[in-house]
Write a protein that holds these residues in place. Sequence first.
Motif, PDB file in Angstrom:
ATOM      1  N   THR A 137       0.699  -1.107   0.018  1.00  0.00           N
ATOM      2  CA  THR A 137       0.082   0.004   0.125  1.00  0.00           C
ATOM      3  C   THR A 137       1.115   1.129  -0.049  1.00  0.00           C
ATOM      4  OG1 THR A 137      -1.717  -1.286   1.133  1.00  0.00           O
ATOM      5  CG2 THR A 137      -1.714   1.440   1.160  1.00  0.00           C
ATOM      6  N   GLU A 138       1.687   1.341   0.919  1.00  0.00           N
ATOM      7  CA  GLU A 138       2.889   2.415   0.805  1.00  0.00           C
ATOM      8  C   GLU A 138       3.549   2.733  -0.237  1.00  0.00           C
ATOM      9  OE1 GLU A 138       4.805   1.824   4.526  1.00  0.00           O
ATOM     10  OE2 GLU A 138       3.351   3.045   5.866  1.00  0.00           O
ATOM     11  N   PHE A 139       3.957   1.480  -0.954  1.00  0.00           N
ATOM     12  CA  PHE A 139       4.770   1.711  -2.254  1.00  0.00           C
ATOM     13  C   PHE A 139       3.777   2.388  -3.274  1.00  0.00           C
ATOM     14  CE2 PHE A 139       5.758  -0.017  -6.345  1.00  0.00           C
ATOM     15  CZ  PHE A 139       7.055   0.793  -6.376  1.00  0.00           C
ATOM     16  N   LEU A 140       2.569   1.723  -3.549  1.00  0.00           N
ATOM     17  CA  LEU A 140       1.809   2.024  -4.460  1.00  0.00           C
ATOM     18  C   LEU A 140       1.378   3.604  -4.347  1.00  0.00           C
ATOM     19  CD1 LEU A 140      -0.139  -1.258  -4.955  1.00  0.00           C
ATOM     20  CD2 LEU A 140       1.605  -0.288  -6.589  1.00  0.00           C
ATOM     21  N   LEU A 141       0.795   3.893  -3.346  1.00  0.00           N
ATOM     22  CA  LEU A 141       0.590   5.285  -3.145  1.00  0.00           C
ATOM     23  C   LEU A 141       1.383   6.212  -3.031  1.00  0.00           C
ATOM     24  CD1 LEU A 141      -2.734   4.464  -0.712  1.00  0.00           C
ATOM     25  CD2 LEU A 141      -2.564   5.141  -3.149  1.00  0.00           C
ATOM     26  N   LYS A 142       2.590   6.019  -2.960  1.00  0.00           N
ATOM     27  CA  LYS A 142       3.616   7.081  -3.254  1.00  0.00           C
ATOM     28  C   LYS A 142       3.834   7.439  -4.684  1.00  0.00           C
ATOM     29  CE  LYS A 142       7.091   5.213   0.100  1.00  0.00           C
ATOM     30  NZ  LYS A 142       8.507   4.354   0.505  1.00  0.00           N
ATOM     31  N   SER A 143       3.240   7.014  -5.617  1.00  0.00           N
ATOM     32  CA  SER A 143       3.215   7.534  -6.933  1.00  0.00           C
ATOM     33  C   SER A 143       2.012   8.432  -7.058  1.00  0.00           C
ATOM     34  CB  SER A 143       2.800   6.271  -7.897  1.00  0.00           C
ATOM     35  OG  SER A 143       2.641   6.542  -9.081  1.00  0.00           O
ATOM     36  N   GLU A 144       2.538   9.604  -7.819  1.00  0.00           N
ATOM     37  CA  GLU A 144       1.786  10.815  -8.156  1.00  0.00           C
ATOM     38  C   GLU A 144       0.794  10.204  -9.181  1.00  0.00           C
ATOM     39  OE1 GLU A 144       3.893  14.085  -9.492  1.00  0.00           O
ATOM     40  OE2 GLU A 144       4.974  14.229  -7.282  1.00  0.00           O
TER      41      GLU A 144
END
Length: 176
Positions: free
Chosen positions: A110-117
């Motif tokens: 979740t953290e990895f994916l939601l870092k993307s703009e």
Amino acid sequence: MTRAYDQHFCLLIFAQDQWKESYTEKISKNAKDLFIYYSGHSDCKVCKTCPICRALLELFDPMNPGEYVTVCDLCRALYEMMEEIKGQNDGIILFSHSLTPEIHSVKDLTEFLLKSEKIKKIYILELDWMNVSHPVSEIIESIKKIRMKKSEFIKTVDSNKFNKRVLYEISKDTYF
């Protein structure tokens, strides 16, 4: 007649605006790689080389499942549910017939994916093994839906309150 359904991990990655095909492929590959890494099988020589083992563990596109992946009735119903949520927006729908071995790996993903703009939000659903005598439509209807910001989701996972059979809609904190 009682049916048994495999466990299911479902991930919908919802686009911020529109994606180019190359970005869709990149984020799909990254999500698949991270899922297999978090499963603890990324270094397993058998899992790396055996297509049947990989089919049991990997995230797959339910519309393009691969040679050894079985798309069951529940997969089809879950796909329809996710496709309805996605609507006309760009995004990726991925499934696995394996659950993450440790729930904290869901937090990391979740953290990895939601870092993307370029990613607006994600949806996560885990369904464990089910012996059911109910139609698939009843299973779909029984899934609870919870909307929360990323920080709330992380707290939920950290406090061991993550529930299977709940569809989590997780948005960036800035959208709340």
